[in-house]
Design a protein around this motif. Structure first.
Motif, PDB file in Angstrom:
ATOM      1  N   SER A  17      -5.115   3.331  -1.961  1.00 35.36           N
ATOM      2  CA  SER A  17      -5.113   3.280  -0.505  1.00 35.36           C
ATOM      3  C   SER A  17      -6.532   3.024  -0.044  1.00 35.36           C
ATOM      4  O   SER A  17      -7.493   3.477  -0.668  1.00 35.36           O
ATOM      5  N   THR A  45       2.978  -3.516  -1.470  1.00 35.80           N
ATOM      6  CA  THR A  45       2.369  -2.631  -0.488  1.00 35.80           C
ATOM      7  C   THR A  45       3.456  -1.973   0.340  1.00 35.80           C
ATOM      8  O   THR A  45       4.394  -2.641   0.795  1.00 35.80           O
ATOM      9  N   ASP A  46       3.342  -0.647   0.528  1.00 32.71           N
ATOM     10  CA  ASP A  46       4.251   0.046   1.431  1.00 32.71           C
ATOM     11  C   ASP A  46       3.420   0.794   2.469  1.00 32.71           C
ATOM     12  O   ASP A  46       2.226   0.533   2.626  1.00 32.71           O
ATOM     13  N   ASP A  47       4.029   1.747   3.165  1.00 34.49           N
ATOM     14  CA  ASP A  47       3.316   2.430   4.238  1.00 34.49           C
ATOM     15  C   ASP A  47       2.361   3.503   3.742  1.00 34.49           C
ATOM     16  O   ASP A  47       1.667   4.141   4.551  1.00 34.49           O
TER      17      ASP A  47
END
Length: 200
Positions: A17, A45-47
């Motif tokens: 991150s 990529t995610d949240d």
């Protein structure tokens, strides 16, 4: 729940991150991802995080380039990552193991002059004579101009961002090659921090 290893258990991966301390954080993150060549890795990529998998050289090449692209904006940026190699692991990155060993982002990230501060912890699992390897790689980092210091539960590195990342890659690679069947490394890197070195 059983773990599955792919056709090659030497797939490396990183879940990371990046945190720009700026009201332009969305722009900084998106532009950093867009400016980096990622065709030799599996990436999603995610949240919460971005995951990169493939050959070790390309995993480090991509993560280093993304961080340095964000840091060159001059904003305070923090990068947190977990690197892993070995079983157990998924097989999603197997197809990328056929790639060559020519890193794609060296010509651009290598030109970014950026001082950073980092802390890392290394966890070799499943054997291997790794302590001498770690110490020798740390000594090599010192010779390359990286300042090495002690920190609680980790080792601190200060210096040029490219040299710090290259040192992290070397210690990770050498530990893997010394027989650790599964190696994990956690890394936190900060650039352009307004706070004094070492904190209070």
């Amino acid at each position: 729940m059983s773990e599955v290893c792919g056709s090659s258990n030497r797939i490396a991966g990183s879940s990371f991150s990046i945190y720009p301390m700026s009201d332009r954080f969305v722009e900084i993150i998106k532009s950093s991802l867009n400016e980096v060549e990622t065709s030799k890795v599996w990436m999603k990529t995610d949240d919460v995080t971005t995951t990169v998998r493939g050959r070790m050289i390309h995993v480090f090449d991509v993560t280093k380039a993304i961080f340095l692209q964000a840091a060159k904006t001059g904003e305070h940026v923090v990068f947190q990552a977990t690197y892993s190699i070995g079983c157990p692991g998924d097989s999603a990155g197997d197809v990328y193991m056929a790639e060559d060993n020519l890193a794609q982002n060296v010509s651009t990230s290598g030109l970014i002059d950026q001082e950073v501060a980092a802390k890392f912890s290394l966890y070799p699992m499943g054997g291997g004579n790794y302590m001498d390897v770690i110490y020798s790689q740390i000594e090599d980092m010192k010779k390359r101009g990286v300042e090495v210091g002690e920190a609680h539960y980790s080792t601190r590195l200060d210096g040029d961002g490219n040299r710090v990342f290259n040192g992290l890659e070397q210690v990770f690679q050498q530990t893997d090659e010394q027989g650790s069947s599964h190696t994990v490394m956690t890394v936190t890197i900060s650039a352009n921090s307004p706070s004094k070195k070492g904190g209070k």
